[in-house]
Scaffold this motif. Sequence first.
Motif, PDB file in Angstrom:
ATOM      1  N   ARG A 232       0.835  -1.209   0.000  1.00 28.90           N
ATOM      2  CA  ARG A 232       0.000   0.000   0.000  1.00 28.90           C
ATOM      3  C   ARG A 232       0.870   1.259   0.000  1.00 28.90           C
ATOM      4  NH1 ARG A 232      -3.664  -0.641   5.048  1.00 28.90           N
ATOM      5  NH2 ARG A 232      -4.412   1.413   4.385  1.00 28.90           N
ATOM      6  N   MET A 233       1.973   1.220   0.706  1.00 32.83           N
ATOM      7  CA  MET A 233       2.923   2.338   0.675  1.00 32.83           C
ATOM      8  C   MET A 233       3.420   2.582  -0.744  1.00 32.83           C
ATOM      9  SD  MET A 233       5.218   1.552   4.066  1.00 32.83           S
ATOM     10  CE  MET A 233       6.620   2.376   3.310  1.00 32.83           C
TER      11      MET A 233
ATOM     12  N   ARG B 227       0.963   4.432  -2.873  1.00 35.97           N
ATOM     13  CA  ARG B 227       0.921   5.876  -2.585  1.00 35.97           C
ATOM     14  C   ARG B 227       2.172   6.569  -3.116  1.00 35.97           C
ATOM     15  NH1 ARG B 227      -2.903   7.318  -3.468  1.00 35.97           N
ATOM     16  NH2 ARG B 227      -3.258   5.241  -4.271  1.00 35.97           N
ATOM     17  N   TRP B 228       3.312   5.873  -3.090  1.00 33.11           N
ATOM     18  CA  TRP B 228       4.549   6.440  -3.636  1.00 33.11           C
ATOM     19  C   TRP B 228       4.429   6.627  -5.148  1.00 33.11           C
ATOM     20  CZ3 TRP B 228       8.168   3.172  -6.467  1.00 33.11           C
ATOM     21  CH2 TRP B 228       9.317   3.859  -6.893  1.00 33.11           C
TER      22      TRP B 228
ATOM     23  N   ASP C 288       1.534  10.539  -3.547  1.00 36.03           N
ATOM     24  CA  ASP C 288       0.648  10.971  -2.451  1.00 36.03           C
ATOM     25  C   ASP C 288       1.464  10.968  -1.163  1.00 36.03           C
ATOM     26  OD1 ASP C 288      -1.829  11.758  -3.204  1.00 36.03           O
ATOM     27  OD2 ASP C 288      -2.734   9.778  -3.084  1.00 36.03           O
ATOM     28  N   ARG C 289       2.041  12.082  -0.840  1.00 34.81           N
ATOM     29  CA  ARG C 289       3.070  12.102   0.201  1.00 34.81           C
ATOM     30  C   ARG C 289       2.524  11.830   1.603  1.00 34.81           C
ATOM     31  NH1 ARG C 289       6.788  17.222   1.742  1.00 34.81           N
ATOM     32  NH2 ARG C 289       8.400  16.164   2.960  1.00 34.81           N
TER      33      ARG C 289
ATOM     34  N   TYR D 290       1.251   8.239   2.059  1.00 31.44           N
ATOM     35  CA  TYR D 290       2.428   7.377   2.114  1.00 31.44           C
ATOM     36  C   TYR D 290       3.076   7.466   3.484  1.00 31.44           C
ATOM     37  CZ  TYR D 290       7.250   5.866   1.644  1.00 31.44           C
ATOM     38  OH  TYR D 290       8.460   5.254   1.864  1.00 31.44           O
ATOM     39  N   TYR D 291       3.258   8.682   3.961  1.00 26.23           N
ATOM     40  CA  TYR D 291       3.909   8.890   5.253  1.00 26.23           C
ATOM     41  C   TYR D 291       3.158   8.179   6.378  1.00 26.23           C
ATOM     42  CZ  TYR D 291       4.986  11.307   9.603  1.00 26.23           C
ATOM     43  OH  TYR D 291       5.282  11.591  10.908  1.00 26.23           O
TER      44      TYR D 291
ATOM     45  N   ASN E 261       3.693   4.549   6.190  1.00 30.24           N
ATOM     46  CA  ASN E 261       5.065   4.284   6.609  1.00 30.24           C
ATOM     47  C   ASN E 261       5.173   4.242   8.130  1.00 30.24           C
ATOM     48  OD1 ASN E 261       7.793   5.438   7.575  1.00 30.24           O
ATOM     49  ND2 ASN E 261       8.257   4.833   5.472  1.00 30.24           N
TER      50      ASN E 261
ATOM     51  N   TRP F  18      12.957  10.639  -1.322  1.00 28.27           N
ATOM     52  CA  TRP F  18      11.795   9.754  -1.187  1.00 28.27           C
ATOM     53  C   TRP F  18      12.060   8.423  -1.892  1.00 28.27           C
ATOM     54  CZ3 TRP F  18       6.139  11.466  -2.761  1.00 28.27           C
ATOM     55  CH2 TRP F  18       5.216  10.555  -2.228  1.00 28.27           C
TER      56      TRP F  18
ATOM     57  N   VAL G  69      12.199   4.627  -0.282  1.00 27.42           N
ATOM     58  CA  VAL G  69      11.373   3.520  -0.779  1.00 27.42           C
ATOM     59  C   VAL G  69      12.247   2.327  -1.153  1.00 27.42           C
ATOM     60  CG1 VAL G  69       9.893   2.794  -2.696  1.00 27.42           C
ATOM     61  CG2 VAL G  69       9.429   4.946  -1.517  1.00 27.42           C
TER      62      VAL G  69
END
Length: 224
Positions: free
Chosen positions: A125-126, A129-130, A134-135, A138-139, A142, A183, A187
């Motif tokens: 899922r992260m 978003r990456w 979508d910051r 994602y954050y 994370n 970023w 990742v």
Amino acid sequence: MQDQMDDLGAPLAIEKLSLHDQVASRIRDMIIEGYLEPGTRIDEVVLAGQLGVSRTPFREALRTLAAEGLIASVRSKGSVVRKLTPEEVHGMLELLGHIELLAGRLVCERASDAQIADLLALHDRMLDRWRARDRMPYYKLNQEFHSRLSDYAGNPALTETQANLQARLKRIRFMGNRNADYWDDAVAEHEEMAAALRQRDGEELGRVMARHLANTWARVRDRL
């Protein structure tokens, strides 16, 4: 303050006014994203009004954020966004790196197959978003990944310490992904974590997680 709020580009009103955790979540996001910068005084009247809540849930939210280390009480100023020194940030990241090194080892030994699968699903899922750039979503995923991994390590003292440090470093960790290269590098490190999780290679997972925290310091130190 007003200019900062206008820049959010979204309605600020809280729908469920009685839930102070929603207020805390909104203010927390504003701190993490830099709309409320370190050292900023929290104007309770203005901000509570813009969020559409009464002073009681607003003050409860401030107490929650103070417990997390995001807000401090300063004589003659009231509540302000806490400003960490470079030494404080480095020390916390250094300690967190050692904690997550141990967490990586333990989770591969103790986590159930379902828990490992849960962590890998969070990782996927992260990545979604990456790819969408979508910051903030994602954050948040994370942060949840690191929290659950710590929890699945099966050591309550480790989980509690990791949670306390992670709460105080929220803004710092968000800054670590402030440009595309940083970023993407973060990742890539998470891809290594996922590979180690699939193999239940605790030594490798621990090493990657410790390196991940060391690299976070390298990514943020010039901004402190």
